[in-house]
Design a protein around this motif. Sequence first.
Motif, PDB file in Angstrom:
ATOM      1  N   GLU A 188      -0.048  -8.073   2.411  1.00 36.37           N
ATOM      2  CA  GLU A 188       1.106  -8.971   2.451  1.00 36.37           C
ATOM      3  C   GLU A 188       1.395  -9.302   3.907  1.00 36.37           C
ATOM      4  OE1 GLU A 188       2.752 -10.229  -0.033  1.00 36.37           O
ATOM      5  OE2 GLU A 188       2.423  -8.919  -1.761  1.00 36.37           O
ATOM      6  N   PRO A 189       1.942 -10.475   4.186  1.00 36.32           N
ATOM      7  CA  PRO A 189       2.389 -10.732   5.557  1.00 36.32           C
ATOM      8  C   PRO A 189       3.352  -9.637   6.016  1.00 36.32           C
ATOM      9  CG  PRO A 189       2.406 -12.761   4.297  1.00 36.32           C
ATOM     10  CD  PRO A 189       2.135 -11.658   3.314  1.00 36.32           C
ATOM     11  N   GLY A 190       3.148  -9.121   7.203  1.00 36.58           N
ATOM     12  CA  GLY A 190       3.991  -8.064   7.742  1.00 36.58           C
ATOM     13  C   GLY A 190       3.399  -6.676   7.602  1.00 36.58           C
ATOM     14  N   VAL A 191       2.469  -6.483   6.650  1.00 32.83           N
ATOM     15  CA  VAL A 191       1.797  -5.184   6.511  1.00 32.83           C
ATOM     16  C   VAL A 191       0.824  -5.000   7.675  1.00 32.83           C
ATOM     17  CG1 VAL A 191       0.183  -3.847   5.090  1.00 32.83           C
ATOM     18  CG2 VAL A 191       2.030  -5.135   4.008  1.00 32.83           C
ATOM     19  N   ARG A 192       0.858  -3.840   8.306  1.00 32.13           N
ATOM     20  CA  ARG A 192      -0.063  -3.600   9.412  1.00 32.13           C
ATOM     21  C   ARG A 192      -1.499  -3.473   8.905  1.00 32.13           C
ATOM     22  NH1 ARG A 192       1.837   1.499  12.704  1.00 32.13           N
ATOM     23  NH2 ARG A 192       1.695   2.347  10.584  1.00 32.13           N
ATOM     24  N   GLU A 193      -2.430  -3.956   9.727  1.00 32.99           N
ATOM     25  CA  GLU A 193      -3.839  -3.848   9.354  1.00 32.99           C
ATOM     26  C   GLU A 193      -4.237  -2.393   9.108  1.00 32.99           C
ATOM     27  OE1 GLU A 193      -6.341  -5.718  12.231  1.00 32.99           O
ATOM     28  OE2 GLU A 193      -5.275  -7.643  12.160  1.00 32.99           O
ATOM     29  N   CYS A 194      -3.747  -1.485   9.915  1.00 34.74           N
ATOM     30  CA  CYS A 194      -4.105  -0.074   9.760  1.00 34.74           C
ATOM     31  C   CYS A 194      -3.591   0.490   8.442  1.00 34.74           C
ATOM     32  CB  CYS A 194      -3.610   0.757  10.938  1.00 34.74           C
ATOM     33  SG  CYS A 194      -1.845   0.580  11.306  1.00 34.74           S
ATOM     34  N   ASP A 195      -2.457  -0.015   7.969  1.00 31.54           N
ATOM     35  CA  ASP A 195      -1.941   0.455   6.683  1.00 31.54           C
ATOM     36  C   ASP A 195      -2.760  -0.111   5.522  1.00 31.54           C
ATOM     37  OD1 ASP A 195       0.118   1.991   7.826  1.00 31.54           O
ATOM     38  OD2 ASP A 195       1.376   0.205   8.044  1.00 31.54           O
ATOM     39  N   LEU A 196      -3.306  -1.309   5.702  1.00 31.84           N
ATOM     40  CA  LEU A 196      -4.205  -1.868   4.698  1.00 31.84           C
ATOM     41  C   LEU A 196      -5.488  -1.036   4.644  1.00 31.84           C
ATOM     42  CD1 LEU A 196      -4.690  -4.175   2.672  1.00 31.84           C
ATOM     43  CD2 LEU A 196      -5.661  -5.511   4.547  1.00 31.84           C
ATOM     44  N   ALA A 197      -6.004  -0.656   5.799  1.00 29.36           N
ATOM     45  CA  ALA A 197      -7.189   0.206   5.844  1.00 29.36           C
ATOM     46  C   ALA A 197      -6.908   1.550   5.186  1.00 29.36           C
ATOM     47  CB  ALA A 197      -7.648   0.407   7.282  1.00 29.36           C
ATOM     48  N   ALA A 198      -5.724   2.112   5.450  1.00 27.74           N
ATOM     49  CA  ALA A 198      -5.371   3.406   4.875  1.00 27.74           C
ATOM     50  C   ALA A 198      -5.318   3.337   3.354  1.00 27.74           C
ATOM     51  CB  ALA A 198      -4.022   3.874   5.429  1.00 27.74           C
ATOM     52  N   ALA A 199      -4.821   2.230   2.823  1.00 27.97           N
ATOM     53  CA  ALA A 199      -4.769   2.064   1.371  1.00 27.97           C
ATOM     54  C   ALA A 199      -6.176   2.026   0.788  1.00 27.97           C
ATOM     55  CB  ALA A 199      -4.015   0.783   1.022  1.00 27.97           C
ATOM     56  N   TRP A 235     -10.086  -2.562  11.942  1.00 23.90           N
ATOM     57  CA  TRP A 235      -8.681  -2.955  11.932  1.00 23.90           C
ATOM     58  C   TRP A 235      -7.999  -2.677  13.266  1.00 23.90           C
ATOM     59  CZ3 TRP A 235     -11.108   0.907   9.281  1.00 23.90           C
ATOM     60  CH2 TRP A 235     -10.838   2.213   9.699  1.00 23.90           C
ATOM     61  N   THR A 236      -6.836  -3.300  13.429  1.00 22.71           N
ATOM     62  CA  THR A 236      -5.930  -2.999  14.532  1.00 22.71           C
ATOM     63  C   THR A 236      -4.620  -2.521  13.909  1.00 22.71           C
ATOM     64  OG1 THR A 236      -4.827  -5.157  14.680  1.00 22.71           O
ATOM     65  CG2 THR A 236      -6.974  -4.947  15.770  1.00 22.71           C
ATOM     66  N   ASP A 237      -3.584  -2.395  14.728  1.00 25.13           N
ATOM     67  CA  ASP A 237      -2.274  -2.055  14.176  1.00 25.13           C
ATOM     68  C   ASP A 237      -1.345  -3.269  14.127  1.00 25.13           C
ATOM     69  OD1 ASP A 237      -1.805  -2.357  16.862  1.00 25.13           O
ATOM     70  OD2 ASP A 237      -0.873  -0.377  17.148  1.00 25.13           O
ATOM     71  N   LYS A 238      -1.916  -4.471  14.221  1.00 29.46           N
ATOM     72  CA  LYS A 238      -1.108  -5.685  14.148  1.00 29.46           C
ATOM     73  C   LYS A 238      -0.690  -5.969  12.704  1.00 29.46           C
ATOM     74  CE  LYS A 238      -3.355  -8.001  18.069  1.00 29.46           C
ATOM     75  NZ  LYS A 238      -4.156  -9.185  18.480  1.00 29.46           N
ATOM     76  N   PRO A 239       0.486  -6.560  12.535  1.00 28.95           N
ATOM     77  CA  PRO A 239       0.890  -6.958  11.180  1.00 28.95           C
ATOM     78  C   PRO A 239       0.112  -8.194  10.727  1.00 28.95           C
ATOM     79  CG  PRO A 239       2.577  -7.592  12.760  1.00 28.95           C
ATOM     80  CD  PRO A 239       1.564  -6.798  13.519  1.00 28.95           C
ATOM     81  N   LEU A 240      -0.150  -8.256   9.431  1.00 32.97           N
ATOM     82  CA  LEU A 240      -0.797  -9.440   8.864  1.00 32.97           C
ATOM     83  C   LEU A 240       0.155 -10.630   8.932  1.00 32.97           C
ATOM     84  CD1 LEU A 240      -2.318  -7.823   5.629  1.00 32.97           C
ATOM     85  CD2 LEU A 240      -3.519  -8.347   7.767  1.00 32.97           C
ATOM     86  N   SER A 241      -0.393 -11.800   9.160  1.00 28.65           N
ATOM     87  CA  SER A 241       0.422 -13.013   9.198  1.00 28.65           C
ATOM     88  C   SER A 241       0.045 -13.927   8.044  1.00 28.65           C
ATOM     89  CB  SER A 241       0.247 -13.740  10.530  1.00 28.65           C
ATOM     90  OG  SER A 241      -1.114 -14.084  10.728  1.00 28.65           O
ATOM     91  N   ASN A 242       0.863 -14.928   7.791  1.00 31.79           N
ATOM     92  CA  ASN A 242       0.575 -15.893   6.736  1.00 31.79           C
ATOM     93  C   ASN A 242      -0.543 -16.835   7.194  1.00 31.79           C
ATOM     94  OD1 ASN A 242       0.954 -16.838   4.161  1.00 31.79           O
ATOM     95  ND2 ASN A 242       2.606 -18.251   4.718  1.00 31.79           N
ATOM     96  N   ASN A 243      -1.177 -17.483   6.225  1.00 30.71           N
ATOM     97  CA  ASN A 243      -2.305 -18.384   6.496  1.00 30.71           C
ATOM     98  C   ASN A 243      -3.402 -17.674   7.295  1.00 30.71           C
ATOM     99  OD1 ASN A 243      -1.352 -20.766   5.160  1.00 30.71           O
ATOM    100  ND2 ASN A 243       0.132 -21.008   6.833  1.00 30.71           N
ATOM    101  N   THR A 244      -3.840 -16.564   6.747  1.00 32.94           N
ATOM    102  CA  THR A 244      -4.824 -15.708   7.405  1.00 32.94           C
ATOM    103  C   THR A 244      -5.975 -15.397   6.459  1.00 32.94           C
ATOM    104  OG1 THR A 244      -3.150 -14.671   8.819  1.00 32.94           O
ATOM    105  CG2 THR A 244      -5.203 -13.455   8.498  1.00 32.94           C
ATOM    106  N   VAL A 245      -7.193 -15.462   6.995  1.00 31.32           N
ATOM    107  CA  VAL A 245      -8.386 -15.041   6.258  1.00 31.32           C
ATOM    108  C   VAL A 245      -8.596 -13.546   6.466  1.00 31.32           C
ATOM    109  CG1 VAL A 245     -10.897 -15.252   6.067  1.00 31.32           C
ATOM    110  CG2 VAL A 245      -9.498 -17.286   6.454  1.00 31.32           C
TER     111      VAL A 245
END
Length: 392
Positions: A188-199, A235-245
């Motif tokens: 989701e927009p706002g979720v950190r990339e590292c948290d997506l990796a952790a999931a 991944w990085t620890d940046k949050p996901l943004s909208n309109n992103t691949v």
Amino acid sequence: MERILHFERAEYATRLAAVKAEMSKRGLDILLISEPPNQNYLTGYDAYSFYTPQMAIVALDRDEPIMITRGMDAASSRITTYLSDDSIRGFPDSYVNSTERSAYEFIAKIVQELGSEKAVIGVEMGGYYYSARAHADLVKALPQARFEDADLLVNWIRLVKSPAELVFMRQAGLIGDAVIKRVIETAEPGVRECDLAAAAYHQEISGTPEFGGTYNSSVVHLCIGERALAPHSTWTDKPLSNNTVINFEIHGTRRRYQINVSRTLYLGKPSIDYVKLADIAIEALNAGLDSVRPGQACSEVFAAFHKVLARNGIEKDQRIGYPLGIGYPPTVAERTASIRREEKTVLQPGMCFHMMTGLWLGDQSVTITQPFAITEKGCEPLTHTPRTLIVK
């Protein structure tokens, strides 16, 4: 001590017989196996102990391989292999990370014990776990032996999976489906990339309600935004943004049998041109899969895939497939056949591949892929997530 064996003893006997037959054909008396997947294939050995030297020895005149590890890891040999105590050897810790002595001197003494100091010895010269220092130390310790390059000898035999192995490949595929679902739900927009990796990692190890997973042989690839133009980003620890691949490659691993699979997730509303590119990639992937059948050369599968790209003015020179099976770091690929333009390897039932048909075109990329097993009539998908562009 309870043994944890994932296959019947007869399965290991069949594998060993095939390896010995190939050794005889090549004139090898001894085969030194340094690659963890090959050690696992022939003995069942499984421990995260390959950071120190370890070796399986196959001798033509011996019923069982000998498994040599660091002394403290001999317990893992007793737990995870079918080997008798005489076939399990551990070297003292004085050999571990020593600048004064080499564990390969210990291994050489066991070769001499087998009466093979003048033998023709095969070694895995191209293996990830056979260094130049390892070879030099063995040659020095066994000056009367003749060393031959037997790299990939076991790998080519592993290429065709048994029915029992295919059970684990299918279970790995189900874990892969669960991981894809988890990544889609989490992104989701706002979720950190590292948290997506952790999931993704949590699901890879948790597996499914029916069976658990384990660590895989590679990292989760999260190629996001501008990094989507690179195939192997993390991944990085940046949050996901909208309109992103988000191009992601994840894994399902069941008892060391691993599948890889990729999908493209678009957060937001993709452009018409991007949707068209994804449609072309999917059409090409499906054309390649539809062409798979026993007796066909890998190059023919590539041609069927690439025909769709060429019709749309797209060129792809990289291979579009590699074999899957037992996976240990740093790779799951068996380093044998590839699905590419000039590959003449003939497909057989039981082979498993990751059809990795990602497109990286300079300013756009899409990665929608499919692991599969070759059957008597065609191919069986090992994951069942729809082959579509995921828009969220």
